[in-house]
Design a protein around this motif. Structure first.
Motif, PDB file in Angstrom:
ATOM      1  N   PRO A 148       0.801  -1.230   0.000  1.00 27.31           N
ATOM      2  CA  PRO A 148       0.000   0.000   0.000  1.00 27.31           C
ATOM      3  C   PRO A 148       0.832   1.278   0.000  1.00 27.31           C
ATOM      4  N   LEU A 149       2.093   1.191   0.434  1.00 27.31           N
ATOM      5  CA  LEU A 149       2.951   2.386   0.410  1.00 27.31           C
ATOM      6  C   LEU A 149       3.119   2.923  -1.007  1.00 27.31           C
ATOM      7  N   GLY A 150       2.889   2.063  -1.988  1.00 30.13           N
ATOM      8  CA  GLY A 150       3.003   2.490  -3.377  1.00 30.13           C
ATOM      9  C   GLY A 150       1.989   3.551  -3.766  1.00 30.13           C
ATOM     10  N   MET A 151       0.927   3.696  -2.971  1.00 25.51           N
ATOM     11  CA  MET A 151      -0.073   4.735  -3.229  1.00 25.51           C
ATOM     12  C   MET A 151       0.371   6.094  -2.682  1.00 25.51           C
ATOM     13  N   ILE A 152       1.444   6.091  -1.893  1.00 26.42           N
ATOM     14  CA  ILE A 152       1.941   7.330  -1.288  1.00 26.42           C
ATOM     15  C   ILE A 152       3.303   7.717  -1.856  1.00 26.42           C
ATOM     16  N   HIS A 187       7.254   4.363 -18.836  1.00 21.85           N
ATOM     17  CA  HIS A 187       8.171   4.172 -19.965  1.00 21.85           C
ATOM     18  C   HIS A 187       7.743   3.044 -20.886  1.00 21.85           C
ATOM     19  N   ASP A 188       6.582   2.482 -20.653  1.00 23.53           N
ATOM     20  CA  ASP A 188       6.101   1.380 -21.480  1.00 23.53           C
ATOM     21  C   ASP A 188       6.032   1.811 -22.947  1.00 23.53           C
ATOM     22  N   LYS A 189       6.646   1.029 -23.819  1.00 27.08           N
ATOM     23  CA  LYS A 189       6.664   1.362 -25.247  1.00 27.08           C
ATOM     24  C   LYS A 189       5.286   1.265 -25.888  1.00 27.08           C
ATOM     25  N   ALA A 190       4.409   0.461 -25.298  1.00 27.46           N
ATOM     26  CA  ALA A 190       3.096   0.212 -25.898  1.00 27.46           C
ATOM     27  C   ALA A 190       2.105   1.349 -25.690  1.00 27.46           C
ATOM     28  N   ARG A 191       2.439   2.348 -24.851  1.00 26.83           N
ATOM     29  CA  ARG A 191       1.496   3.426 -24.611  1.00 26.83           C
ATOM     30  C   ARG A 191       2.237   4.705 -24.276  1.00 26.83           C
ATOM     31  N   ASP A 192       1.497   5.787 -24.186  1.00 27.19           N
ATOM     32  CA  ASP A 192       2.119   7.079 -23.907  1.00 27.19           C
ATOM     33  C   ASP A 192       1.185   7.905 -23.033  1.00 27.19           C
ATOM     34  N   ALA A 193       0.926   7.435 -21.820  1.00 23.57           N
ATOM     35  CA  ALA A 193       0.051   8.183 -20.908  1.00 23.57           C
ATOM     36  C   ALA A 193       0.227   7.654 -19.496  1.00 23.57           C
ATOM     37  N   GLY A 194      -0.012   8.517 -18.542  1.00 22.64           N
ATOM     38  CA  GLY A 194      -0.070   8.107 -17.153  1.00 22.64           C
ATOM     39  C   GLY A 194       1.231   8.190 -16.388  1.00 22.64           C
ATOM     40  N   ASN A 195       1.086   8.199 -15.037  1.00 26.64           N
ATOM     41  CA  ASN A 195       2.216   8.190 -14.109  1.00 26.64           C
ATOM     42  C   ASN A 195       3.200   9.341 -14.366  1.00 26.64           C
ATOM     43  N   TYR A 196       2.665  10.540 -14.343  1.00 28.34           N
ATOM     44  CA  TYR A 196       3.489  11.713 -14.615  1.00 28.34           C
ATOM     45  C   TYR A 196       4.167  12.274 -13.361  1.00 28.34           C
ATOM     46  N   ALA A 197       3.685  11.871 -12.191  1.00 30.96           N
ATOM     47  CA  ALA A 197       4.236  12.418 -10.951  1.00 30.96           C
ATOM     48  C   ALA A 197       5.626  11.855 -10.703  1.00 30.96           C
ATOM     49  N   ASN A 198       6.298  12.398  -9.665  1.00 32.05           N
ATOM     50  CA  ASN A 198       7.674  12.001  -9.413  1.00 32.05           C
ATOM     51  C   ASN A 198       7.837  11.375  -8.045  1.00 32.05           C
ATOM     52  N   ILE A 199       7.796  12.179  -6.991  1.00 27.98           N
ATOM     53  CA  ILE A 199       8.038  11.656  -5.652  1.00 27.98           C
ATOM     54  C   ILE A 199       6.846  10.846  -5.156  1.00 27.98           C
ATOM     55  N   SER A 200       5.657  11.381  -5.321  1.00 30.35           N
ATOM     56  CA  SER A 200       4.447  10.704  -4.858  1.00 30.35           C
ATOM     57  C   SER A 200       3.462  10.562  -6.012  1.00 30.35           C
ATOM     58  N   PRO A 201       2.753   9.426  -6.109  1.00 29.09           N
ATOM     59  CA  PRO A 201       1.748   9.253  -7.164  1.00 29.09           C
ATOM     60  C   PRO A 201       0.416   9.915  -6.853  1.00 29.09           C
ATOM     61  N   LEU A 202       0.339  10.688  -5.783  1.00 26.86           N
ATOM     62  CA  LEU A 202      -0.948  11.263  -5.382  1.00 26.86           C
ATOM     63  C   LEU A 202      -1.544  12.155  -6.468  1.00 26.86           C
ATOM     64  N   MET A 203      -0.692  12.882  -7.204  1.00 25.01           N
ATOM     65  CA  MET A 203      -1.217  13.728  -8.285  1.00 25.01           C
ATOM     66  C   MET A 203      -1.836  12.870  -9.386  1.00 25.01           C
ATOM     67  N   ILE A 208      -3.151   9.893  -8.956  1.00 26.14           N
ATOM     68  CA  ILE A 208      -4.403   9.357  -8.400  1.00 26.14           C
ATOM     69  C   ILE A 208      -5.492  10.418  -8.448  1.00 26.14           C
ATOM     70  N   LEU A 209      -5.127  11.645  -8.074  1.00 28.20           N
ATOM     71  CA  LEU A 209      -6.082  12.743  -8.031  1.00 28.20           C
ATOM     72  C   LEU A 209      -6.623  13.079  -9.420  1.00 28.20           C
ATOM     73  N   PHE A 210      -5.760  13.049 -10.424  1.00 25.06           N
ATOM     74  CA  PHE A 210      -6.175  13.478 -11.771  1.00 25.06           C
ATOM     75  C   PHE A 210      -6.408  12.307 -12.722  1.00 25.06           C
ATOM     76  N   GLY A 211      -6.487  11.092 -12.182  1.00 27.32           N
ATOM     77  CA  GLY A 211      -6.915   9.942 -12.969  1.00 27.32           C
ATOM     78  C   GLY A 211      -5.902   9.377 -13.939  1.00 27.32           C
ATOM     79  N   THR A 212      -4.614   9.534 -13.656  1.00 23.57           N
ATOM     80  CA  THR A 212      -3.587   9.023 -14.576  1.00 23.57           C
ATOM     81  C   THR A 212      -2.681   7.985 -13.914  1.00 23.57           C
ATOM     82  N   TYR A 213      -3.175   7.375 -12.846  1.00 23.40           N
ATOM     83  CA  TYR A 213      -2.391   6.368 -12.121  1.00 23.40           C
ATOM     84  C   TYR A 213      -2.519   5.019 -12.811  1.00 23.40           C
ATOM     85  N   ARG A 214      -1.374   4.391 -13.127  1.00 24.98           N
ATOM     86  CA  ARG A 214      -1.348   3.073 -13.758  1.00 24.98           C
ATOM     87  C   ARG A 214      -0.241   2.250 -13.107  1.00 24.98           C
TER      88      ARG A 214
END
Length: 266
Positions: A192-196, A207-223, A225-231
């Protein structure tokens, strides 16, 4: 007494060498103990290209950004009232650190999304995504103008608001180390720490070659999660890199964003 740039060269080379040694000693054991991709060699393909990017960042590009911010600090002082800047600087270090994390994560999230959405920004950012092997060294594959864009956005608001140079320098060092961590060939069962806290498993999917979206945050994935781009699937991507052809060497990658694209033919 001011020290000229030529006089600083030996110290810069020494600090860069020590930084490189530190990264190897810290991250190579982690990659051996908790590999995301089994069997990936230390001298993997494109190792020397990425080493050139690391040396360019450590010896020149990141330092130029801080020199520019410091050089224009007097002009920045006039943007925000002096009493407000003084109040920010007077806060305890840990309060400044929390504020910097929240502010910079918000800014870099949207700046990063723009890098993927705006063609001219993607031209430079695609250099970073061209890495086909992720490890402690791949984080440094970044075009100098992309570095200036990222480091400037992270630190310019802090300068304007009055955060001391020492706080900004320490924070930049921390973010740099964190960037190396999330690109490393490591997969840790943090649950669960992965959500923080961000983790390599999360950023590898960016960095997945098959797509180009999501996981734009750096230190915490909260942004994200908040804006719907968590993968974050429970396995590694099949491949990293980009679909467009790109040079494999350092100078070719530096020149890549300036090349004219061939027009599609019917």
């Amino acid at each position: 007494m001011n020290v000229s740039l030529p006089e600083q060269v030996p110290a810069i080379i020494l600090s860069s060498s020590l930084s490189l040694l530190f990264l190897v000693v810290l991250f190579r054991p982690l990659e051996k103990l908790f590999p995301a991709r089994e069997g990936q060699k230390f001298l993997r393909p494109a190792f020397w290209t990425d080493l050139c990017f690391l040396l360019g960042q450590y010896l020149l590009w990141s330092g130029l950004v801080f020199w520019a911010l410091g050089h224009f600090s007097d002009w920045l002082d006039s943007i925000v009232p002096a009493n407000f800047r003084a109040a920010v600087a007077a806060q305890s270090w840990w309060v400044q650190a929390v504020e910097m994390v929240v502010l910079s994560d918000f800014l870099i999230y949207w700046a990063h999304r723009l890098q993927h959405a705006v063609p001219i920004l993607w031209r430079f950012h695609s250099i970073h995504h061209s890495a086909e092997h992720l490890d402690w060294l791949a984080a440094h594959r970044e075009h100098p103008l992309d570095t200036i864009y990222t480091v400037g956005i992270i630190n310019l608001p802090g300068f304007v608001l009055g955060f001391p140079l020492e706080t900004l320098a320490g924070f930049l060092a921390f973010r740099g180390l964190w960037a190396v961590f999330i690109h490393s060939n490591v997969r840790l069962p943090i649950g669960p720490l992965g959500m923080i806290l961000g983790a390599p498993a999360l950023h590898h999917w960016h960095h997945d070659k098959a797509r180009d979206a999501g996981n734009y945050a750096n230190i915490s994935p909260l942004m994200d999660i908040l804006f719907g781009t968590y993968r974050c699937p429970d396995h590694e991507p099949e491949a990293f890199g980009i679909h467009e052809p790109i040079s494999k060497n350092y100078l070719g990658q530096l020149w890549h964003p300036f090349r004219r694209k061939k027009r599609d033919t019917a």
